[in-house]
Scaffold this motif. Sequence first.
Motif, PDB file in Angstrom:
ATOM      1  N   SER A   1      26.698  45.045  50.124  1.00 23.12           N
ATOM      2  CA  SER A   1      28.351  46.574  51.449  1.00 23.12           C
ATOM      3  C   SER A   1      27.555  46.654  52.009  1.00 23.12           C
ATOM      4  O   SER A   1      25.950  46.835  52.799  1.00 23.12           O
ATOM      5  CB  SER A   1      28.863  47.398  50.736  1.00 23.12           C
ATOM      6  OG  SER A   1      27.555  48.297  50.270  1.00 23.12           O
ATOM      7  N   LEU A   2      28.049  46.398  54.183  1.00 23.71           N
ATOM      8  CA  LEU A   2      27.243  47.120  54.517  1.00 23.71           C
ATOM      9  C   LEU A   2      28.362  47.576  55.948  1.00 23.71           C
ATOM     10  O   LEU A   2      29.597  47.057  55.758  1.00 23.71           O
ATOM     11  CB  LEU A   2      26.714  45.717  55.429  1.00 23.71           C
ATOM     12  CG  LEU A   2      25.193  45.581  55.231  1.00 23.71           C
ATOM     13  CD1 LEU A   2      25.262  43.749  55.800  1.00 23.71           C
ATOM     14  CD2 LEU A   2      24.690  46.523  55.218  1.00 23.71           C
ATOM     15  N   PRO A   3      27.739  48.434  56.768  1.00 33.04           N
ATOM     16  CA  PRO A   3      28.829  48.783  57.733  1.00 33.04           C
ATOM     17  C   PRO A   3      29.792  48.095  58.216  1.00 33.04           C
ATOM     18  O   PRO A   3      29.261  46.497  59.037  1.00 33.04           O
ATOM     19  CB  PRO A   3      28.246  49.736  58.609  1.00 33.04           C
ATOM     20  CG  PRO A   3      26.974  49.972  57.835  1.00 33.04           C
ATOM     21  CD  PRO A   3      26.821  49.017  57.226  1.00 33.04           C
ATOM     22  N   GLY A   4      31.304  47.986  58.338  1.00 30.35           N
ATOM     23  CA  GLY A   4      31.949  46.833  58.931  1.00 30.35           C
ATOM     24  C   GLY A   4      32.072  45.800  59.120  1.00 30.35           C
ATOM     25  O   GLY A   4      32.810  44.826  59.243  1.00 30.35           O
ATOM     26  N   MET A   5      32.120  46.061  57.184  1.00 28.13           N
ATOM     27  CA  MET A   5      32.157  44.433  56.638  1.00 28.13           C
ATOM     28  C   MET A   5      32.835  44.886  55.379  1.00 28.13           C
ATOM     29  O   MET A   5      33.142  46.220  54.547  1.00 28.13           O
ATOM     30  CB  MET A   5      31.228  43.664  55.578  1.00 28.13           C
ATOM     31  CG  MET A   5      30.195  43.035  56.674  1.00 28.13           C
ATOM     32  SD  MET A   5      28.745  42.522  56.328  1.00 28.13           S
ATOM     33  CE  MET A   5      28.061  42.032  57.911  1.00 28.13           C
ATOM     34  N   GLU A   6      33.956  43.952  54.614  1.00 27.35           N
ATOM     35  CA  GLU A   6      35.116  44.417  54.592  1.00 27.35           C
ATOM     36  C   GLU A   6      34.240  43.626  53.131  1.00 27.35           C
ATOM     37  O   GLU A   6      34.077  43.284  52.803  1.00 27.35           O
ATOM     38  CB  GLU A   6      36.409  43.394  54.021  1.00 27.35           C
ATOM     39  CG  GLU A   6      37.187  43.894  55.563  1.00 27.35           C
ATOM     40  CD  GLU A   6      37.826  44.819  56.592  1.00 27.35           C
ATOM     41  OE1 GLU A   6      38.514  45.523  55.200  1.00 27.35           O
ATOM     42  OE2 GLU A   6      37.018  45.679  56.861  1.00 27.35           O
ATOM     43  N   GLN A   7      35.025  45.049  51.535  1.00 27.34           N
ATOM     44  CA  GLN A   7      35.016  44.769  50.573  1.00 27.34           C
ATOM     45  C   GLN A   7      36.322  43.538  49.712  1.00 27.34           C
ATOM     46  O   GLN A   7      37.237  43.805  50.021  1.00 27.34           O
ATOM     47  CB  GLN A   7      34.934  45.901  49.907  1.00 27.34           C
ATOM     48  CG  GLN A   7      33.519  46.661  50.309  1.00 27.34           C
ATOM     49  CD  GLN A   7      32.598  45.659  49.145  1.00 27.34           C
ATOM     50  OE1 GLN A   7      32.216  46.032  48.014  1.00 27.34           O
ATOM     51  NE2 GLN A   7      31.238  45.448  49.768  1.00 27.34           N
ATOM     52  N   PRO A   8      35.780  42.911  48.417  1.00 27.99           N
ATOM     53  CA  PRO A   8      36.966  41.852  48.225  1.00 27.99           C
ATOM     54  C   PRO A   8      37.952  43.219  47.694  1.00 27.99           C
ATOM     55  O   PRO A   8      37.263  44.070  46.442  1.00 27.99           O
ATOM     56  CB  PRO A   8      36.088  41.327  47.496  1.00 27.99           C
ATOM     57  CG  PRO A   8      34.107  42.001  47.060  1.00 27.99           C
ATOM     58  CD  PRO A   8      34.324  42.542  48.096  1.00 27.99           C
ATOM     59  N   LEU A   9      39.051  42.923  46.569  1.00 30.82           N
ATOM     60  CA  LEU A   9      39.781  43.725  46.260  1.00 30.82           C
ATOM     61  C   LEU A   9      39.009  43.148  44.865  1.00 30.82           C
ATOM     62  O   LEU A   9      39.580  43.948  43.486  1.00 30.82           O
ATOM     63  CB  LEU A   9      40.981  42.717  46.571  1.00 30.82           C
ATOM     64  CG  LEU A   9      42.022  43.628  45.897  1.00 30.82           C
ATOM     65  CD1 LEU A   9      42.952  44.740  45.903  1.00 30.82           C
ATOM     66  CD2 LEU A   9      43.600  42.354  45.026  1.00 30.82           C
ATOM     67  N   HIS A  10      38.687  41.998  44.638  1.00 31.17           N
ATOM     68  CA  HIS A  10      38.221  41.935  43.159  1.00 31.17           C
ATOM     69  C   HIS A  10      37.105  41.029  43.109  1.00 31.17           C
ATOM     70  O   HIS A  10      36.880  40.286  44.226  1.00 31.17           O
ATOM     71  CB  HIS A  10      39.301  41.116  42.377  1.00 31.17           C
ATOM     72  CG  HIS A  10      38.397  40.852  41.315  1.00 31.17           C
ATOM     73  ND1 HIS A  10      38.770  41.973  39.849  1.00 31.17           N
ATOM     74  CD2 HIS A  10      38.978  40.100  40.279  1.00 31.17           C
ATOM     75  CE1 HIS A  10      38.405  41.359  39.056  1.00 31.17           C
ATOM     76  NE2 HIS A  10      38.210  39.996  38.908  1.00 31.17           N
ATOM     77  N   TYR A  11      35.723  40.979  41.881  1.00 31.68           N
ATOM     78  CA  TYR A  11      34.997  39.899  42.407  1.00 31.68           C
ATOM     79  C   TYR A  11      34.922  39.477  40.944  1.00 31.68           C
ATOM     80  O   TYR A  11      35.087  40.370  40.400  1.00 31.68           O
ATOM     81  CB  TYR A  11      33.690  40.309  43.141  1.00 31.68           C
ATOM     82  CG  TYR A  11      32.905  41.994  42.349  1.00 31.68           C
ATOM     83  CD1 TYR A  11      32.243  41.493  41.443  1.00 31.68           C
ATOM     84  CD2 TYR A  11      33.505  42.787  43.299  1.00 31.68           C
ATOM     85  CE1 TYR A  11      31.078  42.304  41.023  1.00 31.68           C
ATOM     86  CE2 TYR A  11      32.781  43.907  42.412  1.00 31.68           C
ATOM     87  CZ  TYR A  11      31.998  43.524  41.625  1.00 31.68           C
ATOM     88  OH  TYR A  11      30.784  44.367  41.284  1.00 31.68           O
ATOM     89  N   TRP A  12      34.572  38.340  40.541  1.00 33.56           N
ATOM     90  CA  TRP A  12      34.092  37.314  39.602  1.00 33.56           C
ATOM     91  C   TRP A  12      32.699  37.477  39.701  1.00 33.56           C
ATOM     92  O   TRP A  12      32.053  36.576  40.606  1.00 33.56           O
ATOM     93  CB  TRP A  12      34.593  36.784  39.356  1.00 33.56           C
ATOM     94  CG  TRP A  12      36.175  36.168  39.220  1.00 33.56           C
ATOM     95  CD1 TRP A  12      36.555  36.413  37.673  1.00 33.56           C
ATOM     96  CD2 TRP A  12      37.295  36.262  39.661  1.00 33.56           C
ATOM     97  NE1 TRP A  12      37.799  36.926  38.077  1.00 33.56           N
ATOM     98  CE2 TRP A  12      37.707  36.174  39.027  1.00 33.56           C
ATOM     99  CE3 TRP A  12      36.775  35.712  41.128  1.00 33.56           C
ATOM    100  CZ2 TRP A  12      39.077  36.268  39.464  1.00 33.56           C
ATOM    101  CZ3 TRP A  12      38.643  35.403  41.683  1.00 33.56           C
ATOM    102  CH2 TRP A  12      39.576  36.016  41.253  1.00 33.56           C
ATOM    103  N   VAL A  13      31.676  38.048  38.474  1.00 28.20           N
ATOM    104  CA  VAL A  13      30.426  37.404  37.566  1.00 28.20           C
ATOM    105  C   VAL A  13      30.511  37.621  36.559  1.00 28.20           C
ATOM    106  O   VAL A  13      30.521  38.959  35.552  1.00 28.20           O
ATOM    107  CB  VAL A  13      29.817  38.662  38.051  1.00 28.20           C
ATOM    108  CG1 VAL A  13      28.189  38.479  37.816  1.00 28.20           C
ATOM    109  CG2 VAL A  13      29.378  39.278  39.452  1.00 28.20           C
ATOM    110  N   PRO A  14      30.138  36.409  35.898  1.00 30.59           N
ATOM    111  CA  PRO A  14      29.675  34.721  36.442  1.00 30.59           C
ATOM    112  C   PRO A  14      31.010  34.679  37.175  1.00 30.59           C
ATOM    113  O   PRO A  14      32.437  35.027  37.182  1.00 30.59           O
ATOM    114  CB  PRO A  14      28.988  34.167  34.810  1.00 30.59           C
ATOM    115  CG  PRO A  14      30.109  34.309  34.116  1.00 30.59           C
ATOM    116  CD  PRO A  14      30.431  36.242  34.493  1.00 30.59           C
TER     117      PRO A  14
END
Length: 370
Positions: free
Chosen positions: A276-289
């Motif tokens: 994460s960084l300021p001014g950047m959107e976070q995903p609603l969901h992410y997959w790992v793997p």
Amino acid sequence: MKKISFLIICLSFSMIQCQKNNEFTSENNFSYKAETVVDGIEIGWGLEFLPDGSILIAEQEGALILFKDGKKTNIKNVPEVVYKNQGGLLDLKLHPDYATNGWLYFSYSANTENDDEGANTAIMRAKIVDGSLVDKEMIYKATPNTKKGQHFGSRIEFDRDGYLYFSIGDRGNRDNNPQDVKRDGGKIYRLNDDGSIPSDNPFVSTAGAKAAVYSYGHRNPQGMAMNPQTGKIWVHEHGPQGGDEINIIHSGKNYGWPLITYGVNYNDSVITENTSLPGMEQPLHYWVPSIAPSGMTFITTDNYPGWENQLLVGSLKFKYLNLVKLQNGKVISEEKLMEDMGRVRTVKIGPDGYIYASIEQLGIVKLVSN
């Protein structure tokens, strides 16, 4: 010994029959099966239903196939595609008023400049008359061409207001394209249906910017759907190794690639320490793997008990259809459907209210109650 061998044979036969019939049971004990509707399709990248119930299929190699009355025919006068790696004839989308105006939109890898520099993503619209494409109009062509064969993106969707959205991946140039609104690639775009630029697009007043850009910082979005409850455009995109994402698209927002990611390089080396960084959107969901997502639709039917208003995402890597369960706009759980049937390239809800999925090397299947 003979009895044991006979039992093993019977069990094996039972398993083969179950796989052959493509019968499954969901977590809520809903029993369903996958029936093949159209066979003999290698990679059916795009899928749409015409008003008469016939099916249009974009075969990646370059054929636009019409399936009607049990027969497949190729639509003529399809533009030349650069069929290489992930490139080819890609997504399909009917205009919301298709029954009136006849406009079909499609994405493909194109070299309209006739140079020797490879290809980039193009969006064209045309009409089908007497089995042939006519009135073809190029409404967007990304530049420059590149010989790299990955990350064309290429999903297409309309919103409630009739705006046309489409995705173009970073085209294998992650260090330059996704974070620069003056360059194509790594973006979600928005146009009017005729290809003109909406006056309220976020970068129309930014000097040198690509005015069609609606959001940026994407890697390779290969799923796009309008949420029928909110009207918002949802996309999913391939991460590298890990970090596939679902995002809700907002005007002018930066979705971070490659400055933030939950994935790593394919050789396990670190891309960035930042998630994460300021001014950047976070995903609603992410997959790992990574599941290698492709195709996306919301379930707008009551033919599947307990699945109403949930999200479907195809998995290329693990060969299943992913039921993403939502509550109050958040992902609460996931369920694997049609496991091991094959690489799910795209998924749609048909006019009959049933789920149709395009499975590579197989064709188009329909999920029905068993």
